[in-house]
Motif scaffolding. Structure first.
Motif, PDB file in Angstrom:
ATOM      1  N   GLU A 270      91.662  50.154  32.998  1.00 52.12           N
ATOM      2  CA  GLU A 270      91.689  51.433  32.290  1.00 52.12           C
ATOM      3  C   GLU A 270      93.096  51.832  31.862  1.00 52.12           C
ATOM      4  O   GLU A 270      93.267  52.830  31.161  1.00 52.12           O
ATOM      5  CB  GLU A 270      91.053  52.527  33.148  1.00 52.12           C
ATOM      6  N   CYS A 271      94.085  51.055  32.238  1.00 49.99           N
ATOM      7  CA  CYS A 271      95.419  51.248  31.676  1.00 49.99           C
ATOM      8  C   CYS A 271      95.494  50.751  30.238  1.00 49.99           C
ATOM      9  O   CYS A 271      96.418  51.099  29.495  1.00 49.99           O
ATOM     10  CB  CYS A 271      96.466  50.504  32.513  1.00 49.99           C
ATOM     11  N   TYR A 272      94.541  49.908  29.847  1.00 49.82           N
ATOM     12  CA  TYR A 272      94.559  49.293  28.522  1.00 49.82           C
ATOM     13  C   TYR A 272      93.460  49.805  27.609  1.00 49.82           C
ATOM     14  O   TYR A 272      93.648  49.890  26.388  1.00 49.82           O
ATOM     15  CB  TYR A 272      94.397  47.766  28.655  1.00 49.82           C
ATOM     16  N   VAL A 273      92.297  50.129  28.166  1.00 50.12           N
ATOM     17  CA  VAL A 273      91.116  50.485  27.372  1.00 50.12           C
ATOM     18  C   VAL A 273      90.327  51.560  28.113  1.00 50.12           C
ATOM     19  O   VAL A 273      90.224  51.526  29.337  1.00 50.12           O
ATOM     20  CB  VAL A 273      90.213  49.239  27.152  1.00 50.12           C
ATOM     21  N   ARG A 274      89.770  52.502  27.382  1.00 49.90           N
ATOM     22  CA  ARG A 274      88.883  53.494  28.003  1.00 49.90           C
ATOM     23  C   ARG A 274      87.538  52.835  28.316  1.00 49.90           C
ATOM     24  O   ARG A 274      86.937  52.206  27.440  1.00 49.90           O
ATOM     25  CB  ARG A 274      88.677  54.686  27.074  1.00 49.90           C
ATOM     26  N   LEU A 275      87.077  52.986  29.548  1.00 52.10           N
ATOM     27  CA  LEU A 275      85.821  52.383  29.972  1.00 52.10           C
ATOM     28  C   LEU A 275      84.783  53.468  30.241  1.00 52.10           C
ATOM     29  O   LEU A 275      85.111  54.554  30.728  1.00 52.10           O
ATOM     30  CB  LEU A 275      86.025  51.555  31.242  1.00 52.10           C
TER      31      LEU A 275
ATOM     32  N   ASP B 263      80.438  50.668  32.258  1.00 54.25           N
ATOM     33  CA  ASP B 263      81.405  49.565  32.334  1.00 54.25           C
ATOM     34  C   ASP B 263      82.004  49.468  33.736  1.00 54.25           C
ATOM     35  O   ASP B 263      82.121  48.378  34.303  1.00 54.25           O
ATOM     36  CB  ASP B 263      82.541  49.774  31.328  1.00 54.25           C
ATOM     37  N   ARG B 264      82.370  50.614  34.304  1.00 54.68           N
ATOM     38  CA  ARG B 264      82.979  50.629  35.635  1.00 54.68           C
ATOM     39  C   ARG B 264      82.006  50.085  36.677  1.00 54.68           C
ATOM     40  O   ARG B 264      82.384  49.270  37.528  1.00 54.68           O
ATOM     41  CB  ARG B 264      83.404  52.048  36.000  1.00 54.68           C
ATOM     42  N   LEU B 265      80.781  50.541  36.623  1.00 56.80           N
ATOM     43  CA  LEU B 265      79.788  50.084  37.603  1.00 56.80           C
ATOM     44  C   LEU B 265      79.502  48.596  37.452  1.00 56.80           C
ATOM     45  O   LEU B 265      79.310  47.882  38.439  1.00 56.80           O
ATOM     46  CB  LEU B 265      78.501  50.894  37.451  1.00 56.80           C
TER      47      LEU B 265
ATOM     48  N   ASP C  16      80.111  45.904  40.487  1.00 56.39           N
ATOM     49  CA  ASP C  16      79.001  45.058  40.921  1.00 56.39           C
ATOM     50  C   ASP C  16      79.341  43.579  40.772  1.00 56.39           C
ATOM     51  O   ASP C  16      79.000  42.769  41.641  1.00 56.39           O
ATOM     52  CB  ASP C  16      77.758  45.398  40.094  1.00 56.39           C
ATOM     53  N   ALA C  17      80.043  43.222  39.698  1.00 54.30           N
ATOM     54  CA  ALA C  17      80.370  41.814  39.451  1.00 54.30           C
ATOM     55  C   ALA C  17      81.351  41.274  40.483  1.00 54.30           C
ATOM     56  O   ALA C  17      81.240  40.129  40.940  1.00 54.30           O
ATOM     57  CB  ALA C  17      80.942  41.645  38.044  1.00 54.30           C
TER      58      ALA C  17
ATOM     59  N   LYS D 159      79.325  43.638  27.154  1.00 53.51           N
ATOM     60  CA  LYS D 159      80.154  44.839  27.236  1.00 53.51           C
ATOM     61  C   LYS D 159      81.431  44.644  26.421  1.00 53.51           C
ATOM     62  O   LYS D 159      82.434  44.130  26.931  1.00 53.51           O
ATOM     63  CB  LYS D 159      80.511  45.130  28.702  1.00 53.51           C
ATOM     64  N   PRO D 160      81.431  45.027  25.146  1.00 48.96           N
ATOM     65  CA  PRO D 160      82.608  44.773  24.297  1.00 48.96           C
ATOM     66  C   PRO D 160      83.886  45.452  24.788  1.00 48.96           C
ATOM     67  O   PRO D 160      84.980  44.908  24.611  1.00 48.96           O
ATOM     68  CB  PRO D 160      82.186  45.296  22.920  1.00 48.96           C
ATOM     69  N   GLN D 161      83.778  46.617  25.427  1.00 46.33           N
ATOM     70  CA  GLN D 161      84.982  47.272  25.931  1.00 46.33           C
ATOM     71  C   GLN D 161      85.595  46.483  27.085  1.00 46.33           C
ATOM     72  O   GLN D 161      86.820  46.406  27.218  1.00 46.33           O
ATOM     73  CB  GLN D 161      84.677  48.704  26.364  1.00 46.33           C
TER      74      GLN D 161
END
Length: 246
Positions: A10-15, A19-21, A25-26, A117-119
Motif C-alpha cells: 500500500e506504499c505503492y498502490v491503493r488496495l 485485495d487485502r484479504l 489468505d494467500a 486482481k489487477p491492483q
C-alpha cells in the motif's frame, strides 16, 4: 499492526479491502525460521515467493574462502522477489539475520491471484521496480559514497523502509544487524565500521544501542548521506509521509 505485506504494497498502490484479504489468505500464518539460518540457497529451485512477515533477513553471495557480500537487507513486508519463481535456480542465498516469520506464496498461486486482481498485479510490479531502484542506490553507495556517507545512507534507508510499514517512530527503529553484517553490506571491515559508527556518534547524529537505532538529527544525517528518498518510490500516503520524515 496490520499484515506487513499489505502495508508494504500500500506504499505503492491503493488496495481494496478485498485485495487485502486476498493477500492475507494467500500468505497464510507463516512458519518460524531460526536466526542465522539460510532460508533458500544459491542453486535451489525457487518454486515459491518468500515473504518476510516478521524479523530481518538478507540476500548474500559467499565465496569458497568464506568471504560474504550482503547485497540487500529484507525487512517485514518484503517479498523476496515476486517473480523469482520464473527462474530455474537461485543466483544468491537468502539468510535469516534474526528469527524470521516466513510466509510463502507458490508461483502458480501468485500468478492466479494477480490475474484476478489487477491492483495487486500493479502493486507487485511497482514493488519489484522499487527494489531494483534500491539495488541501484546500493551500487552508487559502493562506488561513489565515502565510508561515513555509505553508512549514513543505509541508516536513512532502513529507517524509511521500517517507518513505511509501521516499525519506526520518533526517530527510533530496530537495528538488529551486527557490525560484521554492516561490513559485509558496505564492503568494509568490522573495524572500519566500528570507527565509522564512533564518528557518527561523535557528530551526535545517531545512537546505536541494544539493537535499536536513534537518529538524533534526521535532516543532518540525510544531508551527510546525500539521501533523497525519491528512489524508494513510495508514492501513496502510507509510504510517502513516513519516508519524508527520514
Amino acid at each position: 499492526m496490520s499484515n506487513p505485506l499489505v502495508r508494504k504494497l500500500e506504499c505503492y498502490v491503493r488496495l481494496s479491502e478485498a485485495d487485502r484479504l486476498c493477500l492475507i489468505d494467500a500468505v497464510g500464518p507463516g512458519r518460524m525460521i531460526a536466526a542465522r539460518t539460510d532460508i533458500i540457497h544459491e542453486g535451489d529451485d525457487p518454486r515459491a515467493v518468500s515473504i518476510i512477515l516478521d524479523g530481518w533477513a538478507c540476500r548474500y553471495r559467499q565465496f569458497i574462502n568464506g568471504r560474504r557480500q550482503i547485497v540487500s537487507f529484507l525487512l517485514p513486508g518484503d517479498p523476496c522477489d515476486p517473480h523469482i519463481f520464473l527462474l530455474d535456480e537461485m543466483d544468491h542465498t537468502i539468510g535469516a539475520i534474526t528469527p524470521v516469520l516466513l510466509g510463502q506464496i507458490s508461483g502458480a498461486a501468485l500468478q492466479a491471484m494477480t490475474a484476478r486482481k489487477p491492483q495487486l498485479d500493479l502493486a507487485f510490479h511497482r514493488e519489484a521496480l522499487a527494489t531494483a531502484a534500491v539495488q541501484r542506490e546500493w551500487t552508487i553507495s559502493l562506488g561513489s559514497r565515502t565510508g561515513i556517507e555509505r553508512l549514513a545512507h543505509l541508516f536513512c534507508e532502513l529507517y524509511a523502509r521500517l517507518a513505511a510499514v509501521g516499525l519506526a517512530e520518533a526517530k527510533i527503529c530496530p537495528m538488529p544487524i551486527t557490525q560484521s553484517d554492516l561490513g559485509d553490506a558496505m564492503g568494509q571491515t568490522s573495524v572500519h565500521i566500528n570507527r565509522t559508527l564512533q564518528e557518527l556518534r561523535g557528530m551526535e547524529l545517531i545512537t546505536l544501542r541494544s539493537r535499536r537505532l536513534t537518529i538524533h538529527d534526521p535532516a543532518a544525517l540525510a544531508r551527510l548521506a546525500h539521501f533523497d528518498p525519491a528512489y524508494l518510490h513510495m508514492t501513496e500516503p502510507g509510504g510517502r509521509d513516513t519516508v519524508r520524515r527520514a
